[in-house]
Scaffold this motif. Structure first.
Motif, PDB file in Angstrom:
ATOM      1  N   GLY A 148       0.795  -1.219   0.000  1.00 41.24           N
ATOM      2  CA  GLY A 148       0.000   0.000   0.000  1.00 41.24           C
ATOM      3  C   GLY A 148       0.824   1.264   0.000  1.00 41.24           C
ATOM      4  N   THR A 149       1.979   1.227   0.677  1.00 42.23           N
ATOM      5  CA  THR A 149       2.825   2.413   0.754  1.00 42.23           C
ATOM      6  C   THR A 149       3.314   2.841  -0.622  1.00 42.23           C
ATOM      7  OG1 THR A 149       3.558   1.778   2.965  1.00 42.23           O
ATOM      8  CG2 THR A 149       4.921   3.360   1.784  1.00 42.23           C
ATOM      9  N   LEU A 150       3.651   1.885  -1.478  1.00 38.31           N
ATOM     10  CA  LEU A 150       4.221   2.188  -2.789  1.00 38.31           C
ATOM     11  C   LEU A 150       3.173   2.217  -3.893  1.00 38.31           C
ATOM     12  CD1 LEU A 150       7.405  -0.085  -2.628  1.00 38.31           C
ATOM     13  CD2 LEU A 150       7.050   2.203  -1.697  1.00 38.31           C
ATOM     14  N   ALA A 151       1.910   2.207  -3.517  1.00 36.11           N
ATOM     15  CA  ALA A 151       0.834   2.123  -4.499  1.00 36.11           C
ATOM     16  C   ALA A 151       0.853   3.297  -5.471  1.00 36.11           C
ATOM     17  CB  ALA A 151      -0.521   2.072  -3.783  1.00 36.11           C
ATOM     18  N   GLU A 152       0.450   3.028  -6.701  1.00 34.68           N
ATOM     19  CA  GLU A 152       0.195   4.004  -7.759  1.00 34.68           C
ATOM     20  C   GLU A 152       1.442   4.546  -8.441  1.00 34.68           C
ATOM     21  OE1 GLU A 152      -4.093   5.797  -6.788  1.00 34.68           O
ATOM     22  OE2 GLU A 152      -2.487   6.937  -5.827  1.00 34.68           O
ATOM     23  N   ARG A 153       2.655   4.052  -8.096  1.00 31.06           N
ATOM     24  CA  ARG A 153       3.828   4.637  -8.733  1.00 31.06           C
ATOM     25  C   ARG A 153       5.033   3.706  -8.812  1.00 31.06           C
ATOM     26  NH1 ARG A 153       3.172   5.969  -3.481  1.00 31.06           N
ATOM     27  NH2 ARG A 153       4.941   6.506  -2.131  1.00 31.06           N
ATOM     28  N   CYS A 154       4.903   2.453  -8.403  1.00 30.94           N
ATOM     29  CA  CYS A 154       6.038   1.520  -8.387  1.00 30.94           C
ATOM     30  C   CYS A 154       5.930   0.561  -9.566  1.00 30.94           C
ATOM     31  CB  CYS A 154       6.053   0.743  -7.084  1.00 30.94           C
ATOM     32  SG  CYS A 154       7.423  -0.423  -6.936  1.00 30.94           S
ATOM     33  N   GLN A 155       7.052   0.292 -10.216  1.00 30.96           N
ATOM     34  CA  GLN A 155       7.071  -0.637 -11.335  1.00 30.96           C
ATOM     35  C   GLN A 155       6.809  -2.062 -10.872  1.00 30.96           C
ATOM     36  OE1 GLN A 155      10.145  -0.437 -14.329  1.00 30.96           O
ATOM     37  NE2 GLN A 155      10.649   1.683 -13.805  1.00 30.96           N
ATOM     38  N   MET A 156       6.196  -2.856 -11.747  1.00 32.26           N
ATOM     39  CA  MET A 156       5.846  -4.225 -11.408  1.00 32.26           C
ATOM     40  C   MET A 156       7.083  -5.071 -11.132  1.00 32.26           C
ATOM     41  SD  MET A 156       2.597  -4.882 -11.223  1.00 32.26           S
ATOM     42  CE  MET A 156       2.719  -6.663 -11.394  1.00 32.26           C
ATOM     43  N   GLY A 157       8.074  -5.005 -12.014  1.00 33.32           N
ATOM     44  CA  GLY A 157       9.269  -5.824 -11.858  1.00 33.32           C
ATOM     45  C   GLY A 157      10.009  -5.532 -10.567  1.00 33.32           C
ATOM     46  N   ALA A 158      10.117  -4.247 -10.241  1.00 30.04           N
ATOM     47  CA  ALA A 158      10.809  -3.860  -9.013  1.00 30.04           C
ATOM     48  C   ALA A 158      10.057  -4.370  -7.794  1.00 30.04           C
ATOM     49  CB  ALA A 158      10.941  -2.339  -8.951  1.00 30.04           C
ATOM     50  N   TYR A 159       8.745  -4.282  -7.836  1.00 28.34           N
ATOM     51  CA  TYR A 159       7.970  -4.733  -6.683  1.00 28.34           C
ATOM     52  C   TYR A 159       8.111  -6.233  -6.479  1.00 28.34           C
ATOM     53  CZ  TYR A 159       4.249  -5.346  -3.340  1.00 28.34           C
ATOM     54  OH  TYR A 159       3.553  -5.669  -2.216  1.00 28.34           O
ATOM     55  N   PHE A 160       8.016  -6.990  -7.550  1.00 28.07           N
ATOM     56  CA  PHE A 160       8.124  -8.440  -7.431  1.00 28.07           C
ATOM     57  C   PHE A 160       9.521  -8.844  -6.961  1.00 28.07           C
ATOM     58  CE2 PHE A 160       8.331 -12.774  -9.487  1.00 28.07           C
ATOM     59  CZ  PHE A 160       7.478 -13.369  -8.568  1.00 28.07           C
ATOM     60  N   GLY A 161      10.544  -8.149  -7.468  1.00 29.88           N
ATOM     61  CA  GLY A 161      11.908  -8.437  -7.050  1.00 29.88           C
ATOM     62  C   GLY A 161      12.122  -8.157  -5.576  1.00 29.88           C
ATOM     63  N   TYR A 162      11.591  -7.023  -5.102  1.00 34.98           N
ATOM     64  CA  TYR A 162      11.710  -6.697  -3.679  1.00 34.98           C
ATOM     65  C   TYR A 162      11.011  -7.755  -2.827  1.00 34.98           C
ATOM     66  CZ  TYR A 162       8.251  -5.492  -0.225  1.00 34.98           C
ATOM     67  OH  TYR A 162       7.350  -5.590   0.791  1.00 34.98           O
ATOM     68  N   SER A 163       9.826  -8.188  -3.275  1.00 39.71           N
ATOM     69  CA  SER A 163       9.042  -9.149  -2.510  1.00 39.71           C
ATOM     70  C   SER A 163       9.794 -10.464  -2.339  1.00 39.71           C
ATOM     71  CB  SER A 163       7.693  -9.392  -3.207  1.00 39.71           C
ATOM     72  OG  SER A 163       6.886 -10.274  -2.454  1.00 39.71           O
ATOM     73  N   LEU A 164      10.411 -10.942  -3.415  1.00 37.10           N
ATOM     74  CA  LEU A 164      11.190 -12.176  -3.349  1.00 37.10           C
ATOM     75  C   LEU A 164      12.402 -12.007  -2.430  1.00 37.10           C
ATOM     76  CD1 LEU A 164      11.176 -13.300  -7.095  1.00 37.10           C
ATOM     77  CD2 LEU A 164      10.008 -14.425  -5.200  1.00 37.10           C
ATOM     78  N   PHE A 165      13.073 -10.874  -2.537  1.00 43.81           N
ATOM     79  CA  PHE A 165      14.288 -10.624  -1.760  1.00 43.81           C
ATOM     80  C   PHE A 165      13.978 -10.535  -0.275  1.00 43.81           C
ATOM     81  CE2 PHE A 165      17.876  -7.589  -0.612  1.00 43.81           C
ATOM     82  CZ  PHE A 165      18.837  -8.585  -0.610  1.00 43.81           C
ATOM     83  N   LEU A 166      12.896  -9.830   0.057  1.00 51.61           N
ATOM     84  CA  LEU A 166      12.518  -9.684   1.465  1.00 51.61           C
ATOM     85  C   LEU A 166      12.093 -11.028   2.050  1.00 51.61           C
ATOM     86  CD1 LEU A 166      12.013  -7.511   3.739  1.00 51.61           C
ATOM     87  CD2 LEU A 166       9.618  -7.607   3.061  1.00 51.61           C
ATOM     88  N   GLY A 167      11.232 -11.744   1.326  1.00 51.62           N
ATOM     89  CA  GLY A 167      10.721 -13.009   1.843  1.00 51.62           C
ATOM     90  C   GLY A 167      11.737 -14.126   1.859  1.00 51.62           C
ATOM     91  N   GLY A 168      12.718 -14.062   0.947  1.00 47.27           N
ATOM     92  CA  GLY A 168      13.689 -15.138   0.853  1.00 47.27           C
ATOM     93  C   GLY A 168      14.947 -14.947   1.673  1.00 47.27           C
ATOM     94  N   PHE A 169      15.276 -13.705   2.018  1.00 55.82           N
ATOM     95  CA  PHE A 169      16.539 -13.477   2.724  1.00 55.82           C
ATOM     96  C   PHE A 169      16.423 -12.533   3.921  1.00 55.82           C
ATOM     97  CE2 PHE A 169      20.611 -11.030   3.003  1.00 55.82           C
ATOM     98  CZ  PHE A 169      21.355 -12.040   3.598  1.00 55.82           C
ATOM     99  N   VAL A 170      15.933 -11.340   3.720  1.00 57.10           N
ATOM    100  CA  VAL A 170      15.937 -10.332   4.781  1.00 57.10           C
ATOM    101  C   VAL A 170      15.065 -10.762   5.961  1.00 57.10           C
ATOM    102  CG1 VAL A 170      15.445  -7.934   5.344  1.00 57.10           C
ATOM    103  CG2 VAL A 170      16.371  -8.517   3.091  1.00 57.10           C
TER     104      VAL A 170
END
Length: 544
Positions: A148-170
């Motif tokens: 919700g914080t990044l809504a309306e202005r974040c690219q799809m690829g960047a969002y999916f990449g962040y999601s994988l990185f956060l859930g898989g490592f951080v």
């Protein structure tokens, strides 16, 4: 049959071969009954754990509804897809490496402390699938907080990449440090920090603070939505422009779904404790969750009413503050729900609502754009919830949940005249670790995405709506929300880009006959893509 023979052999060794048949049968009967009882308890625990995990997973629907209702209609599809990708991406990341980093080798060499797990990748040698599913649901929830914080202005690829990185490592590293028996902050470690460890009953720090600090870093780098704090000429607005969500009903539905799912979040966490009083602790967690959320919802509504009356002289009841106030109370009680008394839960909820109001107004003053107020809800109250354990943890509740009560909440110690703040200090260390770990990893990651131009959507895509740019014609195309001139300019830009891509493919295939070369395609400046009215690529007051 194998189990039966095993029981027989064990009893034979225990009573001896010379024992009478009656003694042997009594031993076998007792052992078999005990084995069946353990199997029954294990089955019940697994079923309850899967059910609790299902409630937590259902919170994804709550996040989706809340986010969808909080954005403008031209971005609904994009926002909901990002919420779905969080659940999908987290499942893959947590299966491959996330669980291994969080709990790998948790039952081996219990006297050691490690920074990260190193076994059980791809769930190899993992038998407790119910526990994996439960922890996966937590992982997905942590990633979705940022949506919700990044809504309306974040690219799809960047969002999916962040999601994988956060859930898989951080996120898994934080889980390992706080919840694994090898974690340096874990109260279940053989030698916990200062003999108490950091107590985070259901993830106020592990889940909510992690997601909240990630959201804060991301929104600072990403920047606000166009027209939020500056006009079309780039001048700072004296009063920030509001971008109201298109559906208050969806926001309300999302809030109630999240509250419902929170019972799986908090109550289900009692099933993972190493205590025989899981039922008693689970019931307390349910009561405290209800009281904190309810108190915070009422407090948020009336505190905002009072503030508006003092500020404008025209008070009104704002549903937004009741909803986010309740969510703030639920976040705040997450870390403490199993170790504090009900009266303390109400106190925590009351403070949470006021912290939300302060945090939300502070974001506006700092010119930080959070479409759903996830930062004050999850970050501010996630931190408050963790610290509240160090203030309000009851010795009796600590004994029931964790089996120790030497270091209690500071108010209890103070009441006894000792002033022992060991538990509070451990909580502070835990919060500091989470913030520093997430910042150290995610700040360079988001800066790199922004530097590569992969983070923020194109400004024209943002103006016409991400539904149009990523998903074809969206609902906003049938409404008055999007300026038709922006749509025309966007279509022209897309047409040029498509011709350039086709020409590039033609050049690479070596077939230029009858086709335009890449050099023959005009590269128009961005300003020429706008109509002759002179409108710039910024939202204006009449056409957002």
């Amino acid at each position: 049959m194998g189990d039966q023979y095993e029981v027989y052999d064990q009893c034979l060794l225990e009573v001896g071969e010379e024992a009478s048949s009656q003694v042997l049968i009594k031993c076998i009967s007792g052992r078999w009954e005990s084995s069946q009882k353990e199997d029954s308890l294990d089955f019940s625990r697994s079923v309850l754990l899967v059910y609790s995990a299902s409630l937590i997973f259902f919170m994804q629907a709550g996040f989706a509804m809340l986010c969808a209702g909080s954005v403008r209609i031209k971005n609904v599809r994009n926002t909901m897809l990002k919420n779905l990708l969080d659940a999908c991406g987290a499942s893959v990341a947590f299966f491959t490496i996330g669980y291994a980093f969080a709990y790998g080798g948790d039952n081996e060499n219990l006297d050691s402390k490690t920074f990260i797990g190193s076994t059980n990748f791809f769930l190899m040698n993992v038998d407790n699938y119910a526990f994996w599913f439960f922890q996966y649901a937590f992982s997905a929830a942590s990633a979705t907080i940022v949506a919700g914080t990044l809504a309306e202005r974040c690219q799809m690829g960047a969002y999916f990449g962040y999601s994988l990185f956060l859930g898989g490592f951080v996120y898994p590293v934080i889980v390992h440090s706080v919840w694994s028996r090898h974690g340096f902050l874990s109260p279940n470690a053989s030698d916990p920090l200062w003999k108490t460890g950091m107590i985070d009953f259901a993830g106020g720090g592990v889940v909510h603070t992690t997601g909240g600090i990630t959201a804060l870093i991301a929104t600072i780098i990403l920047g606000p939505r166009k027209g939020r704090f500056h006009d079309e000429e780039g001048r700072q607005l004296t009063k920030p422009r509001e971008f109201p969500g298109h559906s208050i009903a969806l926001q309300m539905l999302g809030t109630l779904i999240l509250w419902f799912g929170w019972y799986g979040f908090n109550v289900g966490s009692a099933l993972t404790l190493l205590t025989d009083k899981k039922g008693k602790v689970a019931a307390l967690a349910a009561v405290n969750t209800t009281l904190s959320g309810g108190t915070a919802g009422i407090t948020g509504l009336f505190m905002n009413f009072f503030h508006e009356e003092r500020r404008t002289g025209e008070p009104f009841f704002d549903l937004k503050y009741a909803m986010n106030g309740a969510l703030s109370g639920l976040v705040a009680i997450t870390a403490a729900c199993g170790v504090v008394e009900p009266w303390a839960a109400m106190t925590i909820g009351f403070c949470a609502a006021n912290l939300y109001i302060i945090g939300s107004s502070s974001l506006i003053k700092l010119r930080l754009d959070d479409a759903v107020d996830a930062i004050p809800v999850h970050l501010v109250n996630g931190i408050w919830g963790v610290l509240s354990v160090g203030l309000f943890a009851s010795p009796f509740r600590l004994e029931d949940a964790y089996g120790f009560s030497k270091h209690t909440g500071w108010f209890y110690s103070w009441g006894k005249g000792s002033g022992d703040a060991t538990l509070l200090a451990a909580q502070v260390v835990g919060v500091f670790f989470i913030i520093m770990w997430v910042t150290t990893i995610m700040l360079p990651f988001f800066v790199w995405l922004s530097w590569k131009g992969w983070f923020r959507s194109d400004e024209l895509e943002e103006l016409v709506g991400l539904d149009r740019s990523y998903h074809g014609e969206g609902l906003a195309m049938h409404s008055d929300e999007v300026n038709p001139e922006y749509v025309s300019a966007f279509n022209k830009q897309r047409e040029i880009q498509l011709r350039q891509r086709r020409a590039k493919v033609t050049v690479q295939s070596g077939n230029r006959s009858g086709e335009e070369s890449a050099e023959s395609i005009p590269h128009l400046p961005r300003e020429s893509l706008v109509s002759d009215t002179g409108d710039r690529f910024s939202d204006n007051a009449s056409n957002p």
